[in-house]
Design a protein around this motif. Structure first.
Motif, PDB file in Angstrom:
ATOM      1  N   GLY A 196       0.807  -1.212   0.000  1.00 15.30           N
ATOM      2  CA  GLY A 196       0.000   0.000   0.000  1.00 15.30           C
ATOM      3  C   GLY A 196       0.835   1.254   0.000  1.00 15.30           C
ATOM      4  O   GLY A 196       0.564   2.201  -0.750  1.00 15.30           O
ATOM      5  N   LEU A 197       1.880   1.259   0.825  1.00 15.32           N
ATOM      6  CA  LEU A 197       2.773   2.422   0.871  1.00 15.32           C
ATOM      7  C   LEU A 197       3.548   2.571  -0.427  1.00 15.32           C
ATOM      8  O   LEU A 197       3.760   3.689  -0.902  1.00 15.32           O
ATOM      9  CB  LEU A 197       3.744   2.285   2.046  1.00 15.32           C
ATOM     10  CG  LEU A 197       3.144   2.430   3.448  1.00 15.32           C
ATOM     11  CD1 LEU A 197       4.210   2.173   4.502  1.00 15.32           C
ATOM     12  CD2 LEU A 197       2.547   3.820   3.629  1.00 15.32           C
ATOM     13  N   MET A 198       3.955   1.451  -1.001  1.00 11.84           N
ATOM     14  CA  MET A 198       4.697   1.509  -2.265  1.00 11.84           C
ATOM     15  C   MET A 198       3.835   2.115  -3.368  1.00 11.84           C
ATOM     16  O   MET A 198       4.305   2.914  -4.180  1.00 11.84           O
ATOM     17  CB  MET A 198       5.186   0.115  -2.668  1.00 11.84           C
ATOM     18  CG  MET A 198       5.885   0.082  -4.018  1.00 11.84           C
ATOM     19  SD  MET A 198       7.329   1.188  -4.100  1.00 11.84           S
ATOM     20  CE  MET A 198       8.522   0.226  -3.181  1.00 11.84           C
ATOM     21  N   GLN A 199       2.565   1.733  -3.396  1.00 13.98           N
ATOM     22  CA  GLN A 199       1.673   2.282  -4.409  1.00 13.98           C
ATOM     23  C   GLN A 199       1.564   3.794  -4.282  1.00 13.98           C
ATOM     24  O   GLN A 199       1.553   4.525  -5.272  1.00 13.98           O
ATOM     25  CB  GLN A 199       0.281   1.637  -4.286  1.00 13.98           C
ATOM     26  CG  GLN A 199      -0.647   1.935  -5.449  1.00 13.98           C
ATOM     27  CD  GLN A 199      -0.115   1.420  -6.775  1.00 13.98           C
ATOM     28  OE1 GLN A 199       0.594   0.425  -6.831  1.00 13.98           O
ATOM     29  NE2 GLN A 199      -0.447   2.121  -7.865  1.00 13.98           N
ATOM     30  N   LYS A 200       1.515   4.270  -3.041  1.00 11.97           N
ATOM     31  CA  LYS A 200       1.461   5.713  -2.811  1.00 11.97           C
ATOM     32  C   LYS A 200       2.756   6.386  -3.258  1.00 11.97           C
ATOM     33  O   LYS A 200       2.743   7.482  -3.822  1.00 11.97           O
ATOM     34  CB  LYS A 200       1.206   6.000  -1.329  1.00 11.97           C
ATOM     35  CG  LYS A 200      -0.192   5.640  -0.859  1.00 11.97           C
ATOM     36  CD  LYS A 200      -0.372   5.970   0.617  1.00 11.97           C
ATOM     37  CE  LYS A 200      -1.785   5.636   1.081  1.00 11.97           C
ATOM     38  NZ  LYS A 200      -1.985   5.941   2.517  1.00 11.97           N
ATOM     39  N   GLU A 201       3.876   5.712  -2.986  1.00 15.42           N
ATOM     40  CA  GLU A 201       5.163   6.279  -3.392  1.00 15.42           C
ATOM     41  C   GLU A 201       5.268   6.395  -4.899  1.00 15.42           C
ATOM     42  O   GLU A 201       5.748   7.392  -5.430  1.00 15.42           O
ATOM     43  CB  GLU A 201       6.310   5.401  -2.855  1.00 15.42           C
ATOM     44  CG  GLU A 201       6.574   5.538  -1.373  1.00 15.42           C
ATOM     45  CD  GLU A 201       7.004   6.942  -1.008  1.00 15.42           C
ATOM     46  OE1 GLU A 201       7.922   7.475  -1.664  1.00 15.42           O
ATOM     47  OE2 GLU A 201       6.412   7.513  -0.082  1.00 15.42           O
ATOM     48  N   LEU A 202       4.828   5.369  -5.586  1.00 15.05           N
ATOM     49  CA  LEU A 202       4.940   5.363  -7.048  1.00 15.05           C
ATOM     50  C   LEU A 202       4.013   6.385  -7.697  1.00 15.05           C
ATOM     51  O   LEU A 202       4.257   6.829  -8.818  1.00 15.05           O
ATOM     52  CB  LEU A 202       4.649   3.967  -7.591  1.00 15.05           C
ATOM     53  CG  LEU A 202       5.675   2.887  -7.231  1.00 15.05           C
ATOM     54  CD1 LEU A 202       5.240   1.531  -7.761  1.00 15.05           C
ATOM     55  CD2 LEU A 202       7.061   3.243  -7.773  1.00 15.05           C
ATOM     56  N   LYS A 203       2.951   6.754  -6.992  1.00 16.17           N
ATOM     57  CA  LYS A 203       2.027   7.753  -7.536  1.00 16.17           C
ATOM     58  C   LYS A 203       2.567   9.166  -7.373  1.00 16.17           C
ATOM     59  O   LYS A 203       2.115  10.085  -8.050  1.00 16.17           O
ATOM     60  CB  LYS A 203       0.667   7.638  -6.850  1.00 16.17           C
ATOM     61  CG  LYS A 203      -0.160   6.449  -7.323  1.00 16.17           C
ATOM     62  CD  LYS A 203      -1.528   6.457  -6.648  1.00 16.17           C
ATOM     63  CE  LYS A 203      -2.383   5.305  -7.153  1.00 16.17           C
ATOM     64  NZ  LYS A 203      -3.714   5.280  -6.506  1.00 16.17           N
ATOM     65  N   LYS A 204       3.524   9.325  -6.462  1.00 17.68           N
ATOM     66  CA  LYS A 204       4.113  10.646  -6.263  1.00 17.68           C
ATOM     67  C   LYS A 204       4.915  11.018  -7.500  1.00 17.68           C
ATOM     68  O   LYS A 204       5.718  10.237  -8.006  1.00 17.68           O
ATOM     69  CB  LYS A 204       5.033  10.663  -5.049  1.00 17.68           C
ATOM     70  CG  LYS A 204       4.323  10.508  -3.713  1.00 17.68           C
ATOM     71  CD  LYS A 204       5.344  10.492  -2.584  1.00 17.68           C
ATOM     72  CE  LYS A 204       4.682  10.310  -1.238  1.00 17.68           C
ATOM     73  NZ  LYS A 204       5.686  10.233  -0.149  1.00 17.68           N
ATOM     74  N   ARG A 205       4.718  12.201  -7.976  1.00 18.01           N
ATOM     75  CA  ARG A 205       5.489  12.637  -9.145  1.00 18.01           C
ATOM     76  C   ARG A 205       5.609  14.143  -9.119  1.00 18.01           C
ATOM     77  O   ARG A 205       4.618  14.845  -9.256  1.00 18.01           O
ATOM     78  CB  ARG A 205       4.838  12.201 -10.444  1.00 18.01           C
ATOM     79  CG  ARG A 205       5.659  12.547 -11.678  1.00 18.01           C
ATOM     80  CD  ARG A 205       4.994  12.015 -12.946  1.00 18.01           C
ATOM     81  NE  ARG A 205       5.797  12.277 -14.106  1.00 18.01           N
ATOM     82  CZ  ARG A 205       5.806  13.418 -14.772  1.00 18.01           C
ATOM     83  NH1 ARG A 205       5.061  14.417 -14.368  1.00 18.01           N
ATOM     84  NH2 ARG A 205       6.572  13.569 -15.839  1.00 18.01           N
TER      85      ARG A 205
END
Length: 277
Positions: free
Chosen positions: A110-119
Motif C-alpha cells: 500500500g505504501l509503495m503504491q502511494k510512493e509510485l504515484k508521487k510525481r
C-alpha cells in the motif's frame, strides 16, 4: 597507457580550442526567450545554489512578489556536485527512482503504491553548468543531452545556468566559460542564463562590494541576490528592480539600495545578452 593519455589530451585540447576559437568571435545565445511562463521550477546544482541565504529563497521571493504568487521552486543540490552526478530523470518521475528497485526489497504494498504515484512535475529545470576548464566542459557536453532528453520527455523545459568563475590560480577566463556553456546550450536548443556575466559587470560597477566569499568561489548574500535577479529577468522578461518589497529571508536582509543596484545590473546584463530592447 601513453597512447591513452595522448588521446585524452587530444580530445580535451580540441574541445578547449573549439571554445577558444568561438570565444574570439563570442558565442551568442541562439535561444533568446524562454517561450513560456513557468509555474514550477527545479534548480539542479551544487553549493552555489544554497550558500548564503540560497538561490531558492531569493528567486522564489522575487517571483512571488510580481510574477507569480503561487510559484513552486525546488533545489536539488550536492556540494561540489556536477551534472554527471544528478539523476535528473529520477527527479521528474518517481517510478524511475533507483531506491524503488526490487533488488532492494519491497515496501509495504500500500505504501509503495502511494510512493509510485508521487510525481514532482516541473515546467522548468535549470541546470548549473561547470565554471571550470576544458575537461569539465567536455563532461557537461556529454551529460547535458541526456538530461535535456529526460526533461523534455517529462514535459519540461531545460535551461542552462552560466555561473561566475572561481577567483583562484588556474581558473579559466569568464569569457571562455561563457562561450563553452553557451555552445552546449545552443547545441541542445535551450536558453542559457548569463549569471557569470552579471557578476563580472557588477564587480566593475561596484568594485567595493563583495560578491564572492573569502574562499574565492561561493557567493555572498549579495552574490546570491544578483544571481536570483538575473534568473528572474531572463525567465520572465521583466525588470527585477520592480520587486522592491522583497528583502530576502536572511537574518540580515540586504539594504534596499543594494538590492536595487544588483537588480539593475542583472536587467542590463540580460537585455544586452539576449539583444532585448
Amino acid at each position: 597507457m601513453l597512447h591513452s593519455r595522448w588521446a585524452k589530451l587530444s580530445v580535451l585540447t580540441a574541445f578547449c580550442l573549439g571554445c577558444a576559437a568561438a570565444s574570439a568571435a563570442g558565442v551568442q545565445p541562439e535561444v533568446k526567450d524562454l517561450g513560456m511562463t513557468p509555474k514550477s521550477i527545479l534548480i539542479v546544482g551544487n553549493s552555489y545554489m544554497y550558500y548564503n541565504c540560497g538561490l531558492n529563497g531569493y528567486l522564489g521571493g522575487l517571483i512571488r512578489e510580481k510574477a507569480n504568487p503561487k510559484i513552486k521552486t525546488r533545489i536539488a543540490a550536492i556540494g561540489r556536485g556536477n551534472l554527471s552526478q544528478y539523476p535528473i530523470a529520477e527527479y521528474l518521475d518517481n517510478n524511475l527512482l533507483a531506491s524503488h528497485d526490487k533488488k532492494f526489497g519491497q515496501l509495504d504494498a500500500g505504501l509503495m503504491q502511494k510512493e509510485l504515484k508521487k510525481r514532482e512535475s516541473y515546467d522548468l529545470v535549470i541546470m548549473q553548468a561547470s565554471n571550470r576548464g576544458a575537461e569539465d566542459q567536455k563532461r557537461d557536453a556529454f551529460y547535458v543531452p541526456n538530461h535535456v532528453k529526460a526533461i523534455r520527455a517529462a514535459g519540461g523545459t531545460p535551461v542552462m545556468l552560466m555561473t561566475w568563475v572561481q577567483r583562484k590560480k588556474g581558473a579559466p577566463a569568464q569569457s571562455l566559460v561563457a562561450d563553452c556553456v553557451t555552445k552546449i546550450a545552443n547545441d541542445n536548443h535551450m536558453m542559457v542564463i548569463p549569471v557569470g556575466l552579471a557578476f563580472e559587470a557588477a564587480q566593475k560597477a561596484y568594485p567595493d562590494v563583495k560578491f564572492i566569499m573569502p574562499d574565492n568561489t561561493h557567493p555572498t548574500a549579495v552574490g546570491s541576490y544578483l544571481m536570483a535577479s538575473t534568473i528572474y529577468a531572463a525567465l520572465y522578461h521583466r525588470d527585477p528592480t520592480e520587486a522592491t518589497g522583497f528583502a530576502g529571508g536572511c537574518e540580515k536582509p540586504l539594504e534596499p539600495a543594494v538590492r536595487q543596484n544588483m537588480a539593475r545590473v542583472a536587467w542590463d546584463t540580460v537585455k544586452a545578452w539576449y539583444g532585448w530592447k
